[in-house]
Design a protein around this motif. Structure first.
Motif, PDB file in Angstrom:
ATOM      1  N   ASP A   5       0.877  -1.113  -0.064  1.00 49.43           N
ATOM      2  CA  ASP A   5       0.012  -0.085   0.123  1.00 49.43           C
ATOM      3  C   ASP A   5       0.870   1.252  -0.010  1.00 49.43           C
ATOM      4  O   ASP A   5       0.713   2.373  -0.724  1.00 49.43           O
ATOM      5  CB  ASP A   5      -0.827   0.008   1.111  1.00 49.43           C
ATOM      6  N   LEU A   6       1.819   1.245   0.868  1.00 50.36           N
ATOM      7  CA  LEU A   6       2.824   2.377   0.833  1.00 50.36           C
ATOM      8  C   LEU A   6       3.563   2.669  -0.481  1.00 50.36           C
ATOM      9  O   LEU A   6       3.554   3.790  -0.899  1.00 50.36           O
ATOM     10  CB  LEU A   6       4.015   2.209   2.098  1.00 50.36           C
ATOM     11  N   ARG A   7       3.960   1.536  -1.129  1.00 47.85           N
ATOM     12  CA  ARG A   7       4.510   1.599  -2.389  1.00 47.85           C
ATOM     13  C   ARG A   7       3.590   2.120  -3.532  1.00 47.85           C
ATOM     14  O   ARG A   7       4.100   3.061  -4.267  1.00 47.85           O
ATOM     15  CB  ARG A   7       5.116   0.035  -3.016  1.00 47.85           C
ATOM     16  N   ALA A   8       2.216   1.551  -3.334  1.00 43.01           N
ATOM     17  CA  ALA A   8       1.452   2.139  -4.394  1.00 43.01           C
ATOM     18  C   ALA A   8       1.093   3.606  -4.168  1.00 43.01           C
ATOM     19  O   ALA A   8       0.916   4.379  -5.033  1.00 43.01           O
ATOM     20  CB  ALA A   8       0.077   1.420  -4.239  1.00 43.01           C
ATOM     21  N   HIS A   9       1.061   4.086  -2.784  1.00 41.11           N
ATOM     22  CA  HIS A   9       0.988   5.408  -2.598  1.00 41.11           C
ATOM     23  C   HIS A   9       1.961   6.225  -3.223  1.00 41.11           C
ATOM     24  O   HIS A   9       1.661   7.412  -3.415  1.00 41.11           O
ATOM     25  CB  HIS A   9       0.860   5.671  -0.972  1.00 41.11           C
ATOM     26  N   PHE A  10       3.129   5.952  -2.914  1.00 44.13           N
ATOM     27  CA  PHE A  10       4.219   6.765  -3.325  1.00 44.13           C
ATOM     28  C   PHE A  10       4.252   6.837  -4.886  1.00 44.13           C
ATOM     29  O   PHE A  10       4.610   7.857  -5.652  1.00 44.13           O
ATOM     30  CB  PHE A  10       5.435   6.087  -2.944  1.00 44.13           C
ATOM     31  N   ALA A  11       4.021   5.847  -5.468  1.00 45.98           N
ATOM     32  CA  ALA A  11       3.890   5.513  -7.131  1.00 45.98           C
ATOM     33  C   ALA A  11       2.714   6.551  -7.338  1.00 45.98           C
ATOM     34  O   ALA A  11       2.861   7.462  -8.381  1.00 45.98           O
ATOM     35  CB  ALA A  11       3.502   4.266  -7.459  1.00 45.98           C
ATOM     36  N   ALA A  12       1.812   6.856  -6.778  1.00 44.74           N
ATOM     37  CA  ALA A  12       0.715   7.436  -7.160  1.00 44.74           C
ATOM     38  C   ALA A  12       1.060   9.042  -7.011  1.00 44.74           C
ATOM     39  O   ALA A  12       0.371   9.831  -7.574  1.00 44.74           O
ATOM     40  CB  ALA A  12      -0.576   7.161  -6.604  1.00 44.74           C
ATOM     41  N   ARG A  71       7.570   6.358 -11.913  1.00 49.59           N
ATOM     42  CA  ARG A  71       6.726   6.217 -10.792  1.00 49.59           C
ATOM     43  C   ARG A  71       6.991   5.217  -9.753  1.00 49.59           C
ATOM     44  O   ARG A  71       6.833   5.192  -8.662  1.00 49.59           O
ATOM     45  CB  ARG A  71       5.063   6.140 -11.013  1.00 49.59           C
ATOM     46  N   TRP A  72       7.281   3.955 -10.325  1.00 52.47           N
ATOM     47  CA  TRP A  72       7.801   2.976  -9.443  1.00 52.47           C
ATOM     48  C   TRP A  72       9.005   2.818  -8.918  1.00 52.47           C
ATOM     49  O   TRP A  72       9.401   2.472  -7.764  1.00 52.47           O
ATOM     50  CB  TRP A  72       7.264   1.507 -10.041  1.00 52.47           C
ATOM     51  N   TYR A  73      10.103   3.334  -9.838  1.00 55.39           N
ATOM     52  CA  TYR A  73      11.220   3.601  -9.076  1.00 55.39           C
ATOM     53  C   TYR A  73      11.148   4.526  -7.900  1.00 55.39           C
ATOM     54  O   TYR A  73      11.848   4.401  -7.035  1.00 55.39           O
ATOM     55  CB  TYR A  73      12.264   4.424 -10.314  1.00 55.39           C
ATOM     56  N   TYR A  74      10.518   5.760  -8.106  1.00 54.49           N
ATOM     57  CA  TYR A  74      10.389   6.581  -7.187  1.00 54.49           C
ATOM     58  C   TYR A  74       9.950   6.151  -6.000  1.00 54.49           C
ATOM     59  O   TYR A  74      10.278   6.173  -4.807  1.00 54.49           O
ATOM     60  CB  TYR A  74       9.380   7.702  -7.663  1.00 54.49           C
ATOM     61  N   ALA A  75       8.759   5.104  -6.143  1.00 53.54           N
ATOM     62  CA  ALA A  75       8.073   4.668  -4.916  1.00 53.54           C
ATOM     63  C   ALA A  75       9.177   3.480  -4.282  1.00 53.54           C
ATOM     64  O   ALA A  75       9.083   3.555  -3.085  1.00 53.54           O
ATOM     65  CB  ALA A  75       6.814   3.922  -5.458  1.00 53.54           C
TER      66      ALA A  75
END
Length: 92
Positions: A5-12, A71-75
């Motif tokens: 969830d945290l990873r998805a939040h950061f990607a978003a 987005r996923w790299y940043y997350a």
């Protein structure tokens, strides 16, 4: 909040401005060589247009991939550093 969830939040919430240094490894599609000019201008123009369209599509796919990969790299970077202590030092 789970790690996913945290990873998805950061990607978003990744910054929209992708840094120029971020260039993910992408397999570049092979494009045929630019056609040689011949005696038939109509056929030549059609071949050059087809080549140009293929190049434009390849560029678009590369930019789309870069956008989502960023987005996923940043997350992943944010999740990896989530427990890093932050020390704020006053400016002197």
């Amino acid at each position: 909040m789970t790690p996913d969830d945290l990873r998805a939040h950061f990607a978003a919430h990744a910054p929209d401005d992708i840094p120029s240094w971020f260039q993910p490894a992408v397999v570049e599609p092979s494009l045929p060589s630019l056609p040689e000019r011949g005696s038939d201008d109509t056929a030549d123009n059609a071949a050059v247009k087809a080549w140009s369209d293929q190049r434009s599509q390849a560029h678009l796919r590369r930019e789309q991939y870069r956008y989502f990969a960023w987005r996923w790299y940043y997350a992943d970077q944010m999740v990896a550093l989530k427990d890093m202590p932050i020390s704020l030092q006053p400016h002197g």
